[in-house]
Design a protein around this motif. Structure first.
Motif, PDB file in Angstrom:
ATOM      1  N   ASP A  49      -1.635  12.913   7.307  1.00 29.87           N
ATOM      2  CA  ASP A  49      -1.254  11.809   6.362  1.00 29.87           C
ATOM      3  C   ASP A  49      -0.759  10.580   6.225  1.00 29.87           C
ATOM      4  O   ASP A  49      -0.685   9.839   5.016  1.00 29.87           O
ATOM      5  CB  ASP A  49      -0.733  12.642   4.908  1.00 29.87           C
ATOM      6  N   MET A  50       0.378  10.550   6.879  1.00 24.72           N
ATOM      7  CA  MET A  50       0.988   8.774   7.082  1.00 24.72           C
ATOM      8  C   MET A  50       0.240   8.382   7.990  1.00 24.72           C
ATOM      9  O   MET A  50       0.368   7.017   7.243  1.00 24.72           O
ATOM     10  CB  MET A  50       2.218   9.167   7.921  1.00 24.72           C
ATOM     11  N   TYR A  51      -0.340   8.478   9.023  1.00 25.25           N
ATOM     12  CA  TYR A  51      -1.217   7.332   9.122  1.00 25.25           C
ATOM     13  C   TYR A  51      -2.308   6.723   8.219  1.00 25.25           C
ATOM     14  O   TYR A  51      -3.574   6.124   8.893  1.00 25.25           O
ATOM     15  CB  TYR A  51      -1.965   7.569  10.679  1.00 25.25           C
ATOM     16  N   LYS A  52      -2.777   7.897   7.331  1.00 25.48           N
ATOM     17  CA  LYS A  52      -3.915   7.474   6.531  1.00 25.48           C
ATOM     18  C   LYS A  52      -3.427   6.580   5.300  1.00 25.48           C
ATOM     19  O   LYS A  52      -4.107   5.967   4.821  1.00 25.48           O
ATOM     20  CB  LYS A  52      -4.225   8.591   6.056  1.00 25.48           C
ATOM     21  N   ILE A  53      -2.247   6.761   5.027  1.00 27.65           N
ATOM     22  CA  ILE A  53      -1.471   6.657   3.854  1.00 27.65           C
ATOM     23  C   ILE A  53      -0.923   4.962   4.179  1.00 27.65           C
ATOM     24  O   ILE A  53      -0.772   3.586   3.691  1.00 27.65           O
ATOM     25  CB  ILE A  53      -0.384   7.259   2.957  1.00 27.65           C
ATOM     26  N   ASN A 106       0.618  -1.255  -0.057  1.00 25.66           N
ATOM     27  CA  ASN A 106      -0.690   0.249  -0.090  1.00 25.66           C
ATOM     28  C   ASN A 106       0.868   1.257   0.172  1.00 25.66           C
ATOM     29  O   ASN A 106       1.761   1.565   0.658  1.00 25.66           O
ATOM     30  CB  ASN A 106      -1.104  -0.089   1.290  1.00 25.66           C
ATOM     31  N   GLY A 107       0.656   2.373  -0.625  1.00 27.45           N
ATOM     32  CA  GLY A 107       1.250   3.647  -1.176  1.00 27.45           C
ATOM     33  C   GLY A 107       2.279   3.565  -1.941  1.00 27.45           C
ATOM     34  O   GLY A 107       2.801   4.395  -1.737  1.00 27.45           O
ATOM     35  N   PHE A 108       2.223   2.569  -3.012  1.00 25.65           N
ATOM     36  CA  PHE A 108       3.204   2.757  -3.843  1.00 25.65           C
ATOM     37  C   PHE A 108       3.270   4.036  -4.977  1.00 25.65           C
ATOM     38  O   PHE A 108       3.845   3.785  -5.038  1.00 25.65           O
ATOM     39  CB  PHE A 108       3.777   1.233  -4.335  1.00 25.65           C
TER      40      PHE A 108
END
Length: 244
Positions: A211-215, A114-116
């Motif tokens: 955003d870090m905790y969401k992505i 995820n998040g790539f």
């Protein structure tokens, strides 16, 4: 890398069915490409087989499609499908979660598929050395941890009220789905150490904490919701399985 992609494909399915307390039974894959490169396909399928082995489920078949008018060069598309089984009386129902319950996070091996899109952009725009970026790339491509054997063992010995597999949407979007609407979650972000690779991505990408905790999963791949009286015993069992 292609081998690891195969493991990731299984993990996204097998770890998901765990959230209902189910045991993964079997898995099927779909591989689509413009022109089949057997060396790539073999590595992917080997990874899928390894993922099934780690999950304790059977690889019962799949489909391969060549569509030269759709896919360019060696690009390919993967999809997976898994079926799990759980006795009706043992289905994990989030409605049993109540005020005062404890969340136990189980480590991830990295971004877990995820998040790539963001990761690629950060690496492409970073002015760090090639060697440093290669090291980060290797770290984020660690295959997703498969949790079925651990979770199956925990369910036999302990009461787990709810579970959350941390995938797209990170911690802030996945966790609320695992509790009744009347409750909220208090997350102490200082209660675990965020792995260095996530800190590197945040710094290089100038990403806000929210955003870090969401992505990203930020180092936690699976979360258990348990009664406070069982927290210590469950944490001990997780440690005995060599998980953090």
């Amino acid at each position: 890398t292609y081998f690891n992609v195969g493991i990731d494909l299984v993990a996204m399915c097998a770890n998901d069915v765990l959230a209902q307390g189910a045991k993964p039974l079997f898995f099927m894959d779909y591989y689509a490409t413009g022109q089949l490169d057997k060396s790539i396909a073999i590595e992917v399928i080997k990874g899928i087989a390894e993922g099934c082995k780690q999950s304790g489920c059977a690889l019962i078949g799949g489909e391969t499609a060549e569509m030269p008018g759709h896919y360019i060069d060696n690009n390919f598309d993967l999809a997976g499908f898994s079926v799990g089984c759980v006795e009706k009386k043992n289905i994990i129902d989030k409605n049993s979660v109540c005020d005062g319950d404890i969340l136990i996070g189980i480590e991830s091996s990295g971004p877990h598929s995820n998040g790539f899109s963001l990761i690629r952009k950060i690496l492409a725009e970073s002015d760090k050395s090639v060697d440093e970026k290669k090291a980060v790339a290797a770290r984020v491509l660690e295959p997703t941890i498969l949790y079925p054997k651990l979770i199956s063992s925990l369910l036999k010995e302990h009461e787990i009220k709810s579970m959350s597999h941390i995938t797209g949407g990170g911690l802030t979007e996945n966790l609320p789905r695992s509790i009744p609407e009347k409750l909220c979650i208090e997350l102490n972000v200082n209660s675990w150490g965020i792995p260095p690779v996530f800190k590197w991505l945040q710094s290089e990408g100038n990403i806000h904490d929210d955003d870090m905790y969401k992505i990203f999963n930020c180092g936690i791949g699976m979360v258990l919701f348990v009664d406070s009286s069982q927290e210590e015993d469950i944490r001990k069992s997780i440690t005995e399985f060599n998980f953090k």
